[in-house]
Design a protein around this motif. Structure first.
Motif, PDB file in Angstrom:
ATOM      1  N   LEU A  94       0.831  -1.203   0.000  1.00 19.68           N
ATOM      2  CA  LEU A  94       0.000   0.000   0.000  1.00 19.68           C
ATOM      3  C   LEU A  94       0.866   1.253   0.000  1.00 19.68           C
ATOM      4  O   LEU A  94       1.962   1.263   0.569  1.00 19.68           O
ATOM      5  CB  LEU A  94      -0.897   0.033   1.243  1.00 19.68           C
ATOM      6  N   PRO A  95       0.383   2.344  -0.588  1.00 14.76           N
ATOM      7  CA  PRO A  95       1.086   3.624  -0.445  1.00 14.76           C
ATOM      8  C   PRO A  95       1.066   4.045   1.029  1.00 14.76           C
ATOM      9  O   PRO A  95       0.159   3.659   1.776  1.00 14.76           O
ATOM     10  CB  PRO A  95       0.255   4.591  -1.297  1.00 14.76           C
ATOM     11  N   GLU A  96       2.039   4.846   1.443  1.00 16.73           N
ATOM     12  CA  GLU A  96       2.109   5.275   2.850  1.00 16.73           C
ATOM     13  C   GLU A  96       0.863   6.038   3.270  1.00 16.73           C
ATOM     14  O   GLU A  96       0.407   5.923   4.411  1.00 16.73           O
ATOM     15  CB  GLU A  96       3.358   6.130   3.083  1.00 16.73           C
ATOM     16  N   TYR A  97       0.311   6.832   2.352  1.00 20.14           N
ATOM     17  CA  TYR A  97      -0.895   7.597   2.684  1.00 20.14           C
ATOM     18  C   TYR A  97      -2.041   6.656   3.044  1.00 20.14           C
ATOM     19  O   TYR A  97      -2.719   6.848   4.053  1.00 20.14           O
ATOM     20  CB  TYR A  97      -1.300   8.499   1.513  1.00 20.14           C
ATOM     21  N   ASP A  98      -2.265   5.636   2.198  1.00 14.01           N
ATOM     22  CA  ASP A  98      -3.343   4.677   2.458  1.00 14.01           C
ATOM     23  C   ASP A  98      -3.147   4.004   3.810  1.00 14.01           C
ATOM     24  O   ASP A  98      -4.090   3.883   4.604  1.00 14.01           O
ATOM     25  CB  ASP A  98      -3.376   3.595   1.368  1.00 14.01           C
ATOM     26  N   ALA A  99      -1.913   3.568   4.066  1.00 15.26           N
ATOM     27  CA  ALA A  99      -1.623   2.880   5.326  1.00 15.26           C
ATOM     28  C   ALA A  99      -1.908   3.790   6.514  1.00 15.26           C
ATOM     29  O   ALA A  99      -2.469   3.351   7.527  1.00 15.26           O
ATOM     30  CB  ALA A  99      -0.166   2.421   5.350  1.00 15.26           C
ATOM     31  N   GLY A 100      -1.563   5.074   6.388  1.00 10.65           N
ATOM     32  CA  GLY A 100      -1.807   6.026   7.476  1.00 10.65           C
ATOM     33  C   GLY A 100      -3.282   6.218   7.764  1.00 10.65           C
ATOM     34  O   GLY A 100      -3.702   6.264   8.923  1.00 10.65           O
ATOM     35  N   VAL A 101      -4.101   6.317   6.701  1.00 11.88           N
ATOM     36  CA  VAL A 101      -5.550   6.489   6.870  1.00 11.88           C
ATOM     37  C   VAL A 101      -6.150   5.261   7.548  1.00 11.88           C
ATOM     38  O   VAL A 101      -6.959   5.369   8.475  1.00 11.88           O
ATOM     39  CB  VAL A 101      -6.236   6.738   5.506  1.00 11.88           C
ATOM     40  N   LEU A 102      -5.762   4.069   7.108  1.00  8.84           N
ATOM     41  CA  LEU A 102      -6.326   2.830   7.648  1.00  8.84           C
ATOM     42  C   LEU A 102      -5.926   2.607   9.100  1.00  8.84           C
ATOM     43  O   LEU A 102      -6.737   2.209   9.932  1.00  8.84           O
ATOM     44  CB  LEU A 102      -5.883   1.636   6.789  1.00  8.84           C
ATOM     45  N   VAL A 103      -4.668   2.893   9.420  1.00  7.52           N
ATOM     46  CA  VAL A 103      -4.151   2.624  10.769  1.00  7.52           C
ATOM     47  C   VAL A 103      -4.688   3.615  11.794  1.00  7.52           C
ATOM     48  O   VAL A 103      -4.703   3.331  12.990  1.00  7.52           O
ATOM     49  CB  VAL A 103      -2.600   2.635  10.736  1.00  7.52           C
ATOM     50  N   ALA A 104      -5.180   4.767  11.333  1.00  4.71           N
ATOM     51  CA  ALA A 104      -5.677   5.800  12.253  1.00  4.71           C
ATOM     52  C   ALA A 104      -6.743   5.258  13.199  1.00  4.71           C
ATOM     53  O   ALA A 104      -6.866   5.709  14.336  1.00  4.71           O
ATOM     54  CB  ALA A 104      -6.228   6.986  11.464  1.00  4.71           C
ATOM     55  N   ASP A 105      -7.524   4.284  12.748  1.00  6.52           N
ATOM     56  CA  ASP A 105      -8.548   3.657  13.590  1.00  6.52           C
ATOM     57  C   ASP A 105      -8.271   2.156  13.603  1.00  6.52           C
ATOM     58  O   ASP A 105      -8.314   1.498  12.564  1.00  6.52           O
ATOM     59  CB  ASP A 105      -9.939   3.941  13.005  1.00  6.52           C
ATOM     60  N   LYS A 106      -7.976   1.601  14.767  1.00  3.32           N
ATOM     61  CA  LYS A 106      -7.591   0.181  14.868  1.00  3.32           C
ATOM     62  C   LYS A 106      -8.659  -0.738  14.282  1.00  3.32           C
ATOM     63  O   LYS A 106      -8.355  -1.703  13.576  1.00  3.32           O
ATOM     64  CB  LYS A 106      -7.321  -0.195  16.322  1.00  3.32           C
ATOM     65  N   ALA A 107      -9.924  -0.436  14.572  1.00  3.29           N
ATOM     66  CA  ALA A 107     -11.006  -1.289  14.078  1.00  3.29           C
ATOM     67  C   ALA A 107     -11.069  -1.261  12.549  1.00  3.29           C
ATOM     68  O   ALA A 107     -11.342  -2.283  11.912  1.00  3.29           O
ATOM     69  CB  ALA A 107     -12.340  -0.849  14.674  1.00  3.29           C
ATOM     70  N   VAL A 108     -10.812  -0.090  11.957  1.00  3.66           N
ATOM     71  CA  VAL A 108     -10.809   0.031  10.494  1.00  3.66           C
ATOM     72  C   VAL A 108      -9.647  -0.771   9.910  1.00  3.66           C
ATOM     73  O   VAL A 108      -9.802  -1.479   8.901  1.00  3.66           O
ATOM     74  CB  VAL A 108     -10.711   1.517  10.062  1.00  3.66           C
ATOM     75  N   ALA A 109      -8.474  -0.674  10.543  1.00  2.83           N
ATOM     76  CA  ALA A 109      -7.302  -1.426  10.063  1.00  2.83           C
ATOM     77  C   ALA A 109      -7.545  -2.930  10.172  1.00  2.83           C
ATOM     78  O   ALA A 109      -7.173  -3.691   9.269  1.00  2.83           O
ATOM     79  CB  ALA A 109      -6.065  -1.022  10.864  1.00  2.83           C
ATOM     80  N   GLY A 115     -17.443  -1.068  13.645  1.00  2.00           N
ATOM     81  CA  GLY A 115     -17.868  -2.281  14.353  1.00  2.00           C
ATOM     82  C   GLY A 115     -19.369  -2.531  14.272  1.00  2.00           C
ATOM     83  O   GLY A 115     -19.839  -3.629  14.575  1.00  2.00           O
ATOM     84  N   LYS A 116     -20.134  -1.510  13.852  1.00  2.00           N
ATOM     85  CA  LYS A 116     -21.598  -1.650  13.811  1.00  2.00           C
ATOM     86  C   LYS A 116     -22.145  -1.807  12.392  1.00  2.00           C
ATOM     87  O   LYS A 116     -23.355  -1.874  12.209  1.00  2.00           O
ATOM     88  CB  LYS A 116     -22.241  -0.431  14.478  1.00  2.00           C
ATOM     89  N   VAL A 117     -21.251  -1.871  11.386  1.00  2.00           N
ATOM     90  CA  VAL A 117     -21.743  -1.962  10.010  1.00  2.00           C
ATOM     91  C   VAL A 117     -22.270  -3.364   9.698  1.00  2.00           C
ATOM     92  O   VAL A 117     -21.829  -4.352  10.291  1.00  2.00           O
ATOM     93  CB  VAL A 117     -20.665  -1.591   8.961  1.00  2.00           C
ATOM     94  N   LEU A 118     -23.209  -3.419   8.754  1.00  2.00           N
ATOM     95  CA  LEU A 118     -23.812  -4.689   8.354  1.00  2.00           C
ATOM     96  C   LEU A 118     -23.008  -5.381   7.253  1.00  2.00           C
ATOM     97  O   LEU A 118     -23.257  -6.544   6.940  1.00  2.00           O
ATOM     98  CB  LEU A 118     -25.250  -4.450   7.868  1.00  2.00           C
ATOM     99  N   VAL A 119     -22.053  -4.650   6.660  1.00  2.00           N
ATOM    100  CA  VAL A 119     -21.220  -5.246   5.608  1.00  2.00           C
ATOM    101  C   VAL A 119     -20.086  -6.020   6.275  1.00  2.00           C
ATOM    102  O   VAL A 119     -19.137  -5.429   6.780  1.00  2.00           O
ATOM    103  CB  VAL A 119     -20.606  -4.162   4.687  1.00  2.00           C
TER     104      VAL A 119
END
Length: 397
Positions: free
Chosen positions: A233-248, A284-288
């Protein structure tokens, strides 16, 4: 014991570690706008009792004692921050570390995490710090940022006019966008500190510390590096994803199940985060489910769905959940990749749009996209656009 006569502690003293903190030194690496990083020092981390919550109304005041006496971890930073932006970045980085370490939910609205801000200014080149002002009532990181944007110029203006900064505690009024004096700030000796006679000292061995260190989870900075190296992943993408542990965590599940990390990153960063923001939801509450999004990615990779149809399916999944394959089958959304059917549609588009055909043959590449759009309209969005483009080029060549 830290003694004081203030209504937020009914016993008139607070137990604090004070000069025997659990942790001394350390730092937090904060990422500033533009990708630059700054290491901000930590003075110490100590435990103390939380106090009650004072509430002031028009004609009366009240105190909520529910949290009084519960353990509170206080992290004291070094005066290394020079701008509101650096303070904001420090808080974001610190919150990420606490969440990754499962230390706290860090929900500011529920009071899991809060902060006071000490602000002082000094002439450029002067080593000694100026007189500090403590700002209370910081409920949000944006509030901290706005309070600093107001307080720093206020202090500078006061000194430039020949005034004096007195050590005091001020409160931040978010609606007014101003700080207001509350009370003069106490000095350490005002609290009449003395050892708590009912508590024994706690001695922690180096072996115990190292055992705890070995149990530490992967922290945000390390995870960013791993997402770049493991998934490309590009560093930008990794930074956005890691910002929230649940999202990562969600991204990694989708990436492993789909076998397409870049597509997983794109779906999570764009469609998923946009929908979460619009609905003010946590992931954590999404249906997908991660399995469902991975299945959707596979349908696109396998040319069963084109992207416009895939986004339709995602919208259904976000609202109702379910299985993407079943949704596609039930609604007849599968992409048309049958060469015979596409040939006929392309012939019709060419016959009905003589001007665009002439424009394309005259070298106007954009005319081809118009013809592709006509075929997509005939197929009600189900045609495979890549195949349509190839067939049109062949026929027009």
């Amino acid at each position: 014991r830290k003694n004081y006569f203030y209504p937020d502690m009914p016993k008139n003293y607070q137990i604090s570690q004070y000069d025997k903190p659990l942790c001394i030194g350390g730092s937090v690496e904060a990422e500033l706008e533009g990708g630059t990083k700054k290491v901000l020092g930590v003075t110490r981390i100590h435990l103390e009792e939380d106090v009650g919550k004072n509430m002031h109304f028009e004609s009366s005041s009240g105190i909520d004692f529910n949290r009084a006496g519960t353990p509170l971890m206080e992290i004291v930073s070094e005066p290394d921050m020079g701008t509101p932006e650096e303070a904001f970045a420090y808080l974001v980085a610190l919150k990420q570390i606490l969440l990754y370490g499962n230390v706290s939910d860090c929900n500011l609205e529920q009071g899991n995490m809060r902060c006071d801000v000490n602000v002082s200014v000094r002439p450029e080149g002067q080593k000694e710090l100026g007189t500090k002002i403590e700002i209370k009532n910081m409920n949000t990181f944006k509030g901290v940022f706005r309070a600093l944007k107001y307080e720093i110029p206020r202090q500078i203006s006061e000194l430039e006019k020949g005034g004096k900064i007195n050590q005091e505690t001020r409160r931040w009024d978010d609606e007014a966008g101003m700080t207001f004096a509350m009370r003069s700030k106490e000095y350490a000796h005002d609290y009449r500190y003395f050892p708590e006679p009912d508590l024994m000292p706690v001695v922690i061995s180096r072996e115990q510390v190292e055992a705890w260190r070995s149990q530490l989870p992967e922290l945000p900075a390390k995870r960013r590096e791993r997402l770049v190296s493991q998934y490309g992943l590009p560093e930008y993408d990794a930074g956005v994803l890691v910002a929230d542990k649940a999202v990562a965590d969600y991204f990694e599940d989708v990436a492993k199940l789909s076998g397409n990390a870049k597509a997983a990153s794109n779906w999570v960063m764009t469609d998923m985060l946009r929908c979460l923001s619009e609905k003010e939801m946590e992931i954590g509450k999404v249906l997908v489910s991660a399995k469902a999004l991975a299945g959707l990615i596979k349908l696109v990779d396998g040319k069963t769905l084109n992207m416009p149809s895939a986004r339709e399916v995602f919208a259904i999944l976000f609202e109702k959940g379910g299985d993407p394959e079943a949704i596609v089958k039930e609604r007849g959304m599968a992409q048309v990749s049958d060469t015979g059917a596409l040939d006929a549609m392309c012939d019709k588009a060419i016959a009905d749009n003589a001007k665009s055909v002439a424009d394309y043959k005259a070298g106007k590449a954009a005319a081809l996209q118009f013809l592709v759009g006509q075929v997509m309209r005939q197929s009600k969005g189900k045609a495979n656009p890549g195949m349509v483009g190839d067939i049109l080029k062949r026929k027009l060549g």
